[in-house]
Design a protein around this motif. Structure first.
Motif, PDB file in Angstrom:
ATOM      1  N   VAL A   1      83.883  34.395  -4.468  1.00 50.21           N
ATOM      2  CA  VAL A   1      84.584  34.756  -5.699  1.00 50.21           C
ATOM      3  C   VAL A   1      85.321  36.071  -5.448  1.00 50.21           C
ATOM      4  CG1 VAL A   1      84.393  35.296  -8.156  1.00 50.21           C
ATOM      5  CG2 VAL A   1      82.853  33.603  -7.126  1.00 50.21           C
ATOM      6  N   PHE A   2      86.628  36.071  -5.727  1.00 42.10           N
ATOM      7  CA  PHE A   2      87.473  37.246  -5.521  1.00 42.10           C
ATOM      8  C   PHE A   2      88.060  37.718  -6.845  1.00 42.10           C
ATOM      9  CE2 PHE A   2      87.578  35.005  -1.499  1.00 42.10           C
ATOM     10  CZ  PHE A   2      87.433  36.031  -0.579  1.00 42.10           C
TER      11      PHE A   2
ATOM     12  N   LEU B   1      84.849  39.044   5.688  1.00 41.73           N
ATOM     13  CA  LEU B   1      83.521  38.636   5.252  1.00 41.73           C
ATOM     14  C   LEU B   1      82.883  37.841   6.372  1.00 41.73           C
ATOM     15  CD1 LEU B   1      81.325  38.222   3.054  1.00 41.73           C
ATOM     16  CD2 LEU B   1      82.586  36.175   2.370  1.00 41.73           C
ATOM     17  N   SER B   2      81.773  38.335   6.911  1.00 44.14           N
ATOM     18  CA  SER B   2      81.053  37.629   7.968  1.00 44.14           C
ATOM     19  C   SER B   2      80.015  36.725   7.337  1.00 44.14           C
ATOM     20  CB  SER B   2      80.360  38.626   8.892  1.00 44.14           C
ATOM     21  OG  SER B   2      81.311  39.356   9.604  1.00 44.14           O
ATOM     22  N   LEU B   3      80.040  35.466   7.713  1.00 39.48           N
ATOM     23  CA  LEU B   3      79.092  34.482   7.195  1.00 39.48           C
ATOM     24  C   LEU B   3      78.338  33.862   8.360  1.00 39.48           C
ATOM     25  CD1 LEU B   3      81.418  32.742   4.590  1.00 39.48           C
ATOM     26  CD2 LEU B   3      79.588  34.367   4.117  1.00 39.48           C
TER      27      LEU B   3
ATOM     28  N   LEU C   1      84.247  27.494   1.127  1.00 42.09           N
ATOM     29  CA  LEU C   1      84.415  27.284   2.552  1.00 42.09           C
ATOM     30  C   LEU C   1      83.856  25.902   2.842  1.00 42.09           C
ATOM     31  CD1 LEU C   1      84.933  28.157   5.505  1.00 42.09           C
ATOM     32  CD2 LEU C   1      82.660  29.213   5.469  1.00 42.09           C
ATOM     33  N   MET C   2      84.703  24.997   3.310  1.00 41.13           N
ATOM     34  CA  MET C   2      84.341  23.590   3.475  1.00 41.13           C
ATOM     35  C   MET C   2      84.301  23.207   4.950  1.00 41.13           C
ATOM     36  SD  MET C   2      84.183  22.487   0.281  1.00 41.13           S
ATOM     37  CE  MET C   2      84.215  20.714   0.470  1.00 41.13           C
ATOM     38  N   ILE C   3      83.484  22.195   5.250  1.00 34.29           N
ATOM     39  CA  ILE C   3      83.468  21.567   6.563  1.00 34.29           C
ATOM     40  C   ILE C   3      83.474  20.054   6.353  1.00 34.29           C
ATOM     41  CG2 ILE C   3      80.940  21.549   6.811  1.00 34.29           C
ATOM     42  CD1 ILE C   3      81.506  22.159   9.858  1.00 34.29           C
TER      43      ILE C   3
ATOM     44  N   SER D   1      77.973  33.109  -1.999  1.00 29.74           N
ATOM     45  CA  SER D   1      76.659  32.469  -1.930  1.00 29.74           C
ATOM     46  C   SER D   1      76.756  31.262  -1.012  1.00 29.74           C
ATOM     47  CB  SER D   1      76.182  32.050  -3.325  1.00 29.74           C
ATOM     48  OG  SER D   1      77.083  31.122  -3.890  1.00 29.74           O
ATOM     49  N   TYR D   2      75.640  30.978  -0.359  1.00 28.93           N
ATOM     50  CA  TYR D   2      75.562  29.811   0.510  1.00 28.93           C
ATOM     51  C   TYR D   2      75.136  28.601  -0.310  1.00 28.93           C
ATOM     52  CZ  TYR D   2      75.692  33.049   4.438  1.00 28.93           C
ATOM     53  OH  TYR D   2      76.058  34.009   5.333  1.00 28.93           O
TER      54      TYR D   2
END
Length: 191
Positions: A119-120, A94-96, A36-38, A69-70
């Motif tokens: 990871v899925f 998935l709540s982050l 997940l990118m910003i 993982s963060y």
């Protein structure tokens, strides 16, 4: 074994701010790794991300979340101290959520960086079929002054399983090519 073809799908909202996207990082057997990118934070104003609260939605009929993982871009955090705040609260979502502690050094943030790694398991994804991963609702993005801002662009991911050519087919093609070359050299010998 499957080869995964990932396409990024673009969805634009009318708010101002950063870009959020999902980026495939690896496929290892039946495991798909995604970050997940910003990016595109307002560099001129020295904007930094100090917190986020969002959902990543996925097709739970063919994708199973194995782990997440963060990254340390918002500072170190002890997830064990925050039970029940994160995770797959319902199938396919998935709540982050993460808020930087006030002593975290946000200057380590680059122009674009990963917020989390996911990871899925993709073993249930049949060959030549597609599925999706989406950034669902973005409830909060916080800057260094704890001011809310919204992403300008959200880019999602489409995943397609493509079969790899069987090694026997490749061997047969190589053998046929060799046979043709041998016949040509017998008909037209090299002098």
């Amino acid at each position: 074994m499957k080869t995964i073809l990932a396409l990024m799908l673009l969805f634009c909202s009318q708010a101002q701010g950063a870009m959020l996207w999902l980026q495939q990082t690896a496929v290892d057997g039946d495991q798909l790794s995604v970050d997940l990118m910003i990016g595109e934070l307002n560099d001129a104003a020295g904007q930094r991300l100090s917190g986020f609260d969002l959902d990543v939605a996925f097709d739970s009929s063919v994708l199973s979340l194995l782990s997440f993982s963060y990254t340390s871009m918002l500072g170190e955090v002890n997830i064990d101290a925050l039970p029940g705040l994160d995770g797959e609260n319902q199938p396919g979502v998935l709540s982050l959520s993460l808020v930087s502690l006030f002593w975290a050094d946000l200057s380590v943030q680059t122009r674009s960086f990963a917020l989390a790694s996911l990871v899925f398991d993709i073993s249930a994804l049949p060959t030549a079929s597609s599925t999706w991963l989406n950034i669902g609702s973005v409830r909060e993005l916080l800057d260094q002054d704890s001011q809310l801002f919204q992403p300008e662009t959200v880019t999602n991911l489409a995943v397609t399983a493509v079969s790899e050519p069987a090694s026997t087919v490749l061997f047969m093609l190589a053998s046929a090519f060799l046979l043709v070359r041998l016949r040509q050299s017998c008909i037209h010998p090299v002098k």
